[in-house]
Motif scaffolding. Structure first.
Motif, PDB file in Angstrom:
ATOM      1  N   SER A   1      22.962  64.376  12.505  1.00 47.45           N
ATOM      2  CA  SER A   1      23.512  65.498  13.296  1.00 47.45           C
ATOM      3  C   SER A   1      25.100  65.779  13.049  1.00 47.45           C
ATOM      4  CB  SER A   1      23.387  64.847  15.016  1.00 47.45           C
ATOM      5  OG  SER A   1      22.258  64.332  15.250  1.00 47.45           O
ATOM      6  N   LEU A   2      25.819  65.008  12.746  1.00 48.13           N
ATOM      7  CA  LEU A   2      27.250  65.250  12.358  1.00 48.13           C
ATOM      8  C   LEU A   2      27.191  66.055  10.935  1.00 48.13           C
ATOM      9  CD1 LEU A   2      30.199  64.980  12.819  1.00 48.13           C
ATOM     10  CD2 LEU A   2      30.218  62.950  11.733  1.00 48.13           C
ATOM     11  N   ALA A   3      26.432  65.416  10.115  1.00 45.75           N
ATOM     12  CA  ALA A   3      26.190  66.258   8.912  1.00 45.75           C
ATOM     13  C   ALA A   3      25.508  67.672   9.116  1.00 45.75           C
ATOM     14  CB  ALA A   3      25.347  65.614   8.139  1.00 45.75           C
ATOM     15  N   PHE A   4      24.890  67.837   9.985  1.00 47.44           N
ATOM     16  CA  PHE A   4      24.333  69.225  10.183  1.00 47.44           C
ATOM     17  C   PHE A   4      25.448  70.452  10.602  1.00 47.44           C
ATOM     18  CE2 PHE A   4      21.240  71.602  13.351  1.00 47.44           C
ATOM     19  CZ  PHE A   4      21.014  72.567  12.303  1.00 47.44           C
ATOM     20  N   LEU A   5      26.324  69.529  11.616  1.00 48.59           N
ATOM     21  CA  LEU A   5      27.375  70.489  12.341  1.00 48.59           C
ATOM     22  C   LEU A   5      28.311  70.794  11.431  1.00 48.59           C
ATOM     23  CD1 LEU A   5      28.630  71.499  14.832  1.00 48.59           C
ATOM     24  CD2 LEU A   5      29.834  69.236  15.142  1.00 48.59           C
ATOM     25  N   ILE A   6      28.641  69.797  10.598  1.00 52.16           N
ATOM     26  CA  ILE A   6      29.696  70.202   9.314  1.00 52.16           C
ATOM     27  C   ILE A   6      29.188  71.068   8.442  1.00 52.16           C
ATOM     28  CG2 ILE A   6      30.899  69.137   7.320  1.00 52.16           C
ATOM     29  CD1 ILE A   6      30.984  66.518   8.572  1.00 52.16           C
ATOM     30  N   ALA A   7      28.008  71.112   8.020  1.00 46.18           N
ATOM     31  CA  ALA A   7      27.278  72.074   7.116  1.00 46.18           C
ATOM     32  C   ALA A   7      27.272  73.425   7.873  1.00 46.18           C
ATOM     33  CB  ALA A   7      25.722  71.725   6.680  1.00 46.18           C
ATOM     34  N   ALA A   8      26.974  73.497   9.138  1.00 45.92           N
ATOM     35  CA  ALA A   8      26.779  74.705   9.887  1.00 45.92           C
ATOM     36  C   ALA A   8      28.079  75.490  10.148  1.00 45.92           C
ATOM     37  CB  ALA A   8      26.021  74.426  11.239  1.00 45.92           C
ATOM     38  N   GLY A   9      29.247  74.495  10.462  1.00 42.78           N
ATOM     39  CA  GLY A   9      30.367  75.101  10.550  1.00 42.78           C
ATOM     40  C   GLY A   9      31.153  75.728   9.432  1.00 42.78           C
ATOM     41  N   ALA A  10      30.986  75.083   8.405  1.00 44.47           N
ATOM     42  CA  ALA A  10      31.455  75.531   7.048  1.00 44.47           C
ATOM     43  C   ALA A  10      30.842  76.863   6.659  1.00 44.47           C
ATOM     44  CB  ALA A  10      31.254  74.508   5.655  1.00 44.47           C
ATOM     45  N   LEU A  11      29.572  76.819   6.879  1.00 48.44           N
ATOM     46  CA  LEU A  11      28.816  78.198   6.560  1.00 48.44           C
ATOM     47  C   LEU A  11      29.496  79.286   7.344  1.00 48.44           C
ATOM     48  CD1 LEU A  11      24.800  77.582   6.551  1.00 48.44           C
ATOM     49  CD2 LEU A  11      26.366  78.559   4.584  1.00 48.44           C
TER      50      LEU A  11
ATOM     51  N   VAL B   1      19.547  69.485   8.236  1.00 51.42           N
ATOM     52  CA  VAL B   1      20.258  69.552   7.172  1.00 51.42           C
ATOM     53  C   VAL B   1      19.405  69.886   5.843  1.00 51.42           C
ATOM     54  CG1 VAL B   1      22.094  68.748   5.662  1.00 51.42           C
ATOM     55  CG2 VAL B   1      22.060  67.767   8.098  1.00 51.42           C
ATOM     56  N   LEU B   2      18.382  69.254   5.593  1.00 52.85           N
ATOM     57  CA  LEU B   2      17.521  69.715   4.369  1.00 52.85           C
ATOM     58  C   LEU B   2      16.991  71.052   4.848  1.00 52.85           C
ATOM     59  CD1 LEU B   2      16.886  68.603   1.923  1.00 52.85           C
ATOM     60  CD2 LEU B   2      14.738  67.742   2.686  1.00 52.85           C
ATOM     61  N   HIS B   3      16.478  71.415   5.800  1.00 48.93           N
ATOM     62  CA  HIS B   3      15.993  72.617   6.296  1.00 48.93           C
ATOM     63  C   HIS B   3      16.936  73.717   6.127  1.00 48.93           C
ATOM     64  CE1 HIS B   3      13.027  75.265   8.069  1.00 48.93           C
ATOM     65  NE2 HIS B   3      14.226  75.694   9.217  1.00 48.93           N
ATOM     66  N   THR B   4      18.084  73.547   6.617  1.00 49.74           N
ATOM     67  CA  THR B   4      18.995  74.637   6.601  1.00 49.74           C
ATOM     68  C   THR B   4      19.402  75.038   5.037  1.00 49.74           C
ATOM     69  OG1 THR B   4      20.045  74.034   8.394  1.00 49.74           O
ATOM     70  CG2 THR B   4      21.402  75.162   6.899  1.00 49.74           C
ATOM     71  N   ASP B   5      19.539  73.742   4.246  1.00 51.04           N
ATOM     72  CA  ASP B   5      19.744  73.708   2.769  1.00 51.04           C
ATOM     73  C   ASP B   5      18.470  74.741   2.088  1.00 51.04           C
ATOM     74  OD1 ASP B   5      20.836  73.590   0.095  1.00 51.04           O
ATOM     75  OD2 ASP B   5      19.855  71.618  -0.075  1.00 51.04           O
ATOM     76  N   ALA B   6      17.236  74.387   2.537  1.00 47.07           N
ATOM     77  CA  ALA B   6      16.174  75.129   1.962  1.00 47.07           C
ATOM     78  C   ALA B   6      16.287  76.547   2.210  1.00 47.07           C
ATOM     79  CB  ALA B   6      14.777  74.381   2.506  1.00 47.07           C
TER      80      ALA B   6
ATOM     81  N   ARG C   1      24.582  76.565  16.693  1.00 46.69           N
ATOM     82  CA  ARG C   1      24.110  76.707  17.876  1.00 46.69           C
ATOM     83  C   ARG C   1      23.273  75.584  17.986  1.00 46.69           C
ATOM     84  NH1 ARG C   1      20.128  81.423  19.570  1.00 46.69           N
ATOM     85  NH2 ARG C   1      18.905  80.492  17.994  1.00 46.69           N
ATOM     86  N   THR C   2      22.270  75.364  16.918  1.00 46.84           N
ATOM     87  CA  THR C   2      21.314  74.250  17.210  1.00 46.84           C
ATOM     88  C   THR C   2      22.091  72.815  17.043  1.00 46.84           C
ATOM     89  OG1 THR C   2      19.666  75.549  16.111  1.00 46.84           O
ATOM     90  CG2 THR C   2      19.132  73.311  16.113  1.00 46.84           C
ATOM     91  N   SER C   3      22.967  72.681  16.048  1.00 48.62           N
ATOM     92  CA  SER C   3      23.599  71.252  15.892  1.00 48.62           C
ATOM     93  C   SER C   3      24.515  71.024  17.343  1.00 48.62           C
ATOM     94  CB  SER C   3      24.593  71.602  14.584  1.00 48.62           C
ATOM     95  OG  SER C   3      25.860  72.634  14.911  1.00 48.62           O
ATOM     96  N   VAL C   4      25.031  72.084  17.773  1.00 44.55           N
ATOM     97  CA  VAL C   4      25.985  71.866  19.115  1.00 44.55           C
ATOM     98  C   VAL C   4      25.114  71.234  20.018  1.00 44.55           C
ATOM     99  CG1 VAL C   4      27.287  72.856  20.820  1.00 44.55           C
ATOM    100  CG2 VAL C   4      27.970  73.296  18.440  1.00 44.55           C
ATOM    101  N   VAL C   5      23.769  71.896  20.145  1.00 45.59           N
ATOM    102  CA  VAL C   5      22.982  71.503  21.322  1.00 45.59           C
ATOM    103  C   VAL C   5      22.590  70.049  21.050  1.00 45.59           C
ATOM    104  CG1 VAL C   5      20.523  71.851  21.902  1.00 45.59           C
ATOM    105  CG2 VAL C   5      22.062  73.708  21.753  1.00 45.59           C
ATOM    106  N   GLU C   6      22.310  69.616  19.855  1.00 46.24           N
ATOM    107  CA  GLU C   6      21.848  68.486  19.418  1.00 46.24           C
ATOM    108  C   GLU C   6      22.936  67.511  19.886  1.00 46.24           C
ATOM    109  OE1 GLU C   6      20.548  65.953  15.347  1.00 46.24           O
ATOM    110  OE2 GLU C   6      19.991  68.168  15.716  1.00 46.24           O
ATOM    111  N   LEU C   7      24.312  67.593  19.564  1.00 53.34           N
ATOM    112  CA  LEU C   7      25.293  66.794  19.699  1.00 53.34           C
ATOM    113  C   LEU C   7      25.756  66.497  21.216  1.00 53.34           C
ATOM    114  CD1 LEU C   7      27.688  67.550  16.664  1.00 53.34           C
ATOM    115  CD2 LEU C   7      26.485  65.440  17.072  1.00 53.34           C
TER     116      LEU C   7
END
Length: 311
Positions: free
Chosen positions: A88-98, A166-171, A219-225
């Motif tokens: 979940s943290l990795a997802f937020l990091i990737a989304a925030g950087a994007l 994370v992998l889905h966002t990457d895809a 949005r999705t990563s924050v909801v998850e955290l």
């Protein structure tokens, strides 16, 4: 207090290993693309934007691999629930950087258009002949599209199999790279035909695409955290599995409140009878002292047939 790692079905375990291989392949191809772009970038803003986007594209596979490694670690005294939320943290990091990069690149493209800065694309010597650098840029852009698009198509079903956002966002980023390449090519050709604004406009299009992907993922990563109900990978809607779990538990335990939250790729469900208050002040005080009692709002226990699941 410790937590045993869940046993994964054989097909899911195979998918996890496949996802890891795809992430390493992505990193290898992206490094080659970044180096090729750096060699021919010149003064094209579309090329610079595409180059930065490709560097940014390294982040999802890298944090995916780090989170995957952490997730496999056993629970410890300091982390009694394990490291499942590393995903979940990795997802937020990737989304925030994007999102951040999308804003910065969009600002730079808009500034270029407002200031009317005219880009120049030079030439280079090859076997004694002068060749327009734009052709080399276009060749590199074509190469930059092919591996990510193929890898993106391969990652998407694997991400669904292992429930990895994370992998889905990457895809999704990989699969949309043809837009980046096409925008860059049109921008370079536009400059070649004398349309100075084409380069910055193409860069703006690329950055807007990055920004939209980033905002959706944030949005999705924050909801998850913050313990929101699990969401689908492809939208902000609640995952259908939540309704399935809730209906089954209510059928077994009667009129209870079922709380389902996401822990990385996994889910946790808590059964909460409606007539149960939070832990009382006296009970909290007895456990951790009167001064800090306000911080203890719940004591969850394993539910038995003849007693509630909270005190």
């Amino acid at each position: 207090m410790s937590e045993t790692r869940p046993h994964l079905p054989v097909e899911v375990d195979k998918a996890m290993k496949r996802a890891e291989r795809l992430a390493w392949l992505s990193i290898g191809f992206l490094i080659s693309i970044i180096l090729a772009m750096a060699a021919v970038m010149g003064g094209s803003q579309a090329m610079q934007t595409a180059w930065i986007e490709d560097m940014l594209s390294l982040l999802p596979p890298v944090v995916f691999l780090i989170a995957l490694k952490l997730e496999k670690k056993p629970a410890t005294e300091k982390f009694p629930f394990g490291f499942y939320r590393a995903n979940s943290l990795a997802f937020l990091i990737a989304a925030g950087a994007l999102t951040t990069m999308g804003v910065v690149l969009l600002y730079e493209a808009a500034s270029t258009l407002i200031k009317q800065e005219h880009p120049t694309i030079g030439s280079f010597q090859l076997f004694g002949r002068e060749i327009w650098l734009g052709w080399a840029m276009i060749a590199v852009l074509v190469y930059s599209v092919i591996p990510p698009v193929i890898l993106g198509r391969l990652k998407k079903p694997v991400a669904a199999k292992i429930a990895d956002k994370v992998l889905h966002t990457d895809a999704l980023m990989n699969a949309a790279d043809w837009q980046t390449g096409l925008a860059g090519i049109l921008g370079i050709l536009g400059v070649g035909f004398g349309f100075w604004w084409a380069d910055a406009a193409a860069a703006g299009f690329i950055s807007l695409s990055i920004l939209m992907d980033g905002l959706r993922s944030v949005r999705t990563s924050v909801v998850e955290l913050i313990d929101g109900a699990p969401r689908r990978m492809d939208s902000g809607k609640i995952d259908p599995l939540v309704n399935r779990v809730t209906a089954k538990l209510r059928a077994e335990h009667g009129d209870v409140n079922v709380q389902v939250r996401e822990t990385g790729r996994y889910m946790r469900a808590v059964i909460e009878p409606h007539d149960k208050p939070h832990v009382s002040g006296d009970r909290a005080g007895a456990l951790i002292g009167e001064e800090d009692a306000w911080r203890l709002i719940e004591v969850a226990t394993e539910q038995r047939e003849d007693e509630p699941n909270r005190t």
